[in-house]
Design a protein around this motif. Structure first.
Motif, PDB file in Angstrom:
ATOM      1  N   ALA A  55       4.948  16.828  11.182  1.00  0.00           N
ATOM      2  CA  ALA A  55       5.796  17.157  10.039  1.00  0.00           C
ATOM      3  C   ALA A  55       7.080  16.341  10.023  1.00  0.00           C
ATOM      4  N   ASP A  56       7.558  15.928  11.211  1.00  0.00           N
ATOM      5  CA  ASP A  56       8.809  15.176  11.281  1.00  0.00           C
ATOM      6  C   ASP A  56       8.600  13.676  11.458  1.00  0.00           C
ATOM      7  N   GLY A  57       7.403  13.198  11.167  1.00  0.00           N
ATOM      8  CA  GLY A  57       7.179  11.759  11.206  1.00  0.00           C
ATOM      9  C   GLY A  57       6.032  11.332  12.094  1.00  0.00           C
ATOM     10  N   LEU A  58       5.991  10.028  12.382  1.00  0.00           N
ATOM     11  CA  LEU A  58       4.905   9.429  13.153  1.00  0.00           C
ATOM     12  C   LEU A  58       5.308   9.236  14.612  1.00  0.00           C
ATOM     13  N   TRP A  59       4.357   9.507  15.491  1.00  0.00           N
ATOM     14  CA  TRP A  59       4.565   9.399  16.927  1.00  0.00           C
ATOM     15  C   TRP A  59       3.452   8.555  17.535  1.00  0.00           C
ATOM     16  N   LEU A  60       3.755   7.922  18.652  1.00  0.00           N
ATOM     17  CA  LEU A  60       2.779   7.084  19.346  1.00  0.00           C
ATOM     18  C   LEU A  60       2.355   7.747  20.645  1.00  0.00           C
ATOM     19  N   GLY A  61       1.058   7.834  20.835  1.00  0.00           N
ATOM     20  CA  GLY A  61       0.503   8.395  22.057  1.00  0.00           C
ATOM     21  C   GLY A  61      -0.547   7.477  22.635  1.00  0.00           C
ATOM     22  N   LEU A  62      -1.368   8.038  23.484  1.00  0.00           N
ATOM     23  CA  LEU A  62      -2.371   7.283  24.231  1.00  0.00           C
ATOM     24  C   LEU A  62      -3.645   8.106  24.319  1.00  0.00           C
ATOM     25  N   GLY A  63      -4.788   7.462  24.117  1.00  0.00           N
ATOM     26  CA  GLY A  63      -6.049   8.190  24.196  1.00  0.00           C
ATOM     27  C   GLY A  63      -7.188   7.310  24.657  1.00  0.00           C
ATOM     28  N   SER A  64      -8.316   7.949  24.885  1.00  0.00           N
ATOM     29  CA  SER A  64      -9.536   7.243  25.261  1.00  0.00           C
ATOM     30  C   SER A  64     -10.634   7.587  24.263  1.00  0.00           C
ATOM     31  N   ASP A  65     -11.135   6.580  23.592  1.00  0.00           N
ATOM     32  CA  ASP A  65     -12.266   6.766  22.682  1.00  0.00           C
ATOM     33  C   ASP A  65     -13.545   6.760  23.521  1.00  0.00           C
ATOM     34  N   HIS A  66     -13.742   7.855  24.255  1.00  0.00           N
ATOM     35  CA  HIS A  66     -14.924   7.956  25.115  1.00  0.00           C
ATOM     36  C   HIS A  66     -16.157   8.047  24.217  1.00  0.00           C
ATOM     37  N   THR A  67     -17.156   7.217  24.497  1.00  0.00           N
ATOM     38  CA  THR A  67     -18.275   7.042  23.579  1.00  0.00           C
ATOM     39  C   THR A  67     -19.609   7.034  24.311  1.00  0.00           C
ATOM     40  N   ASP A  68     -20.620   7.601  23.666  1.00  0.00           N
ATOM     41  CA  ASP A  68     -21.990   7.562  24.195  1.00  0.00           C
ATOM     42  C   ASP A  68     -22.595   6.212  23.825  1.00  0.00           C
TER      43      ASP A  68
END
Length: 226
Positions: A89-102
């Motif tokens: 709601a207060d804007g855009l934030w940057l994070g980190l993730g893993s697109d774990h895929t089959d």
């Protein structure tokens, strides 16, 4: 429900978020040669080439997880570290993730394969406008435990990927991200090729501000029973 520890303007807070929409940005590289490399990397294991570049896959937001263990079906899955945009709601934030895929399912249908695995995300978030000016300096890195050995699996600067503004502007649903949306922003090629691992460790380093986001998870494999 996800819990994020946010850092902005020298202050920190904790926020609980229930994402409504999850988008996986595919083939989001800025360098056409790097894009071709990743496409060929996947084609080598039977994954069809994309119909357009970049591609925006919609998957269930319920797949997002911060658990220390990711349970998957069968031995043919793997992670890949990605920057993650989180619209609040207060804007855009940057994070980190893993697109774990089959990866086995990926040879049949990429959209299907994206839906079959949980998507681990780190607990930390940075205010996007604090890192956008030096986006190209951010370093994405991943290690994986493969056959009992911890190896460097991915590493490179985000200069190899499209900027958040560029990636959002190309979305078929229109520019920007509505609050409640999480979007994975593309990945780097795997060092030594895509392969499964017993553990996946990822980090996003900001050398300008001297900080890091990190997350790690073990992979529990369920047997495939016919």
């Amino acid at each position: 429900m996800l819990t994020f520890h946010r850092s902005a303007g020298g202050r920190e807070d904790v926020i609980a978020v229930a994402p409504e929409t999850l988008v996986i940005g595919g083939w989001a590289g800025r360098d056409e040669a790097a894009i071709r490399h990743h496409i060929e990397e996947l084609a080598a294991i039977g994954v069809p080439r994309p119909s357009s570049v970049p591609v925006y896959y919609r998957v269930a937001a319920a797949l997002l997880t911060q658990a220390p263990v990711l349970t998957v079906l069968g031995p043919d899955t793997s992670g890949e570290a990605e920057p993650v945009l989180v619209a609040l709601a207060d804007g855009l934030w940057l994070g980190l993730g893993s697109d774990h895929t089959d990866r086995k399912a990926e040879t049949t249908g990429i959209a299907l394969s994206k839906q079959l695995c949980g998507k681990p995300v780190a607990a930390g978030l940075w205010r996007l406008d604090e890192v956008e000016p030096h986006w190209d300096e951010l370093i994405l890195r991943a290690h994986a435990v493969i056959d009992g050995e911890r190896v460097l699996y991915q590493e490179g600067r985000l200069s190899a990927l499209r900027t958040p503004g560029d990636l959002m502007a190309r979305r078929p649903d229109g520019p920007g991200l509505p609050p409640g949306t999480v979007m994975f922003g593309g990945t780097l090629g795997a060092i030594g090729g895509i392969r499964p691992a017993a553990r996946f460790e990822m980090e996003l380093e900001d050398p300008v501000r001297g900080r890091r986001l990190s997350h790690a998870y073990d992979v529990a494999v369920l047997p495939v029973v016919a």
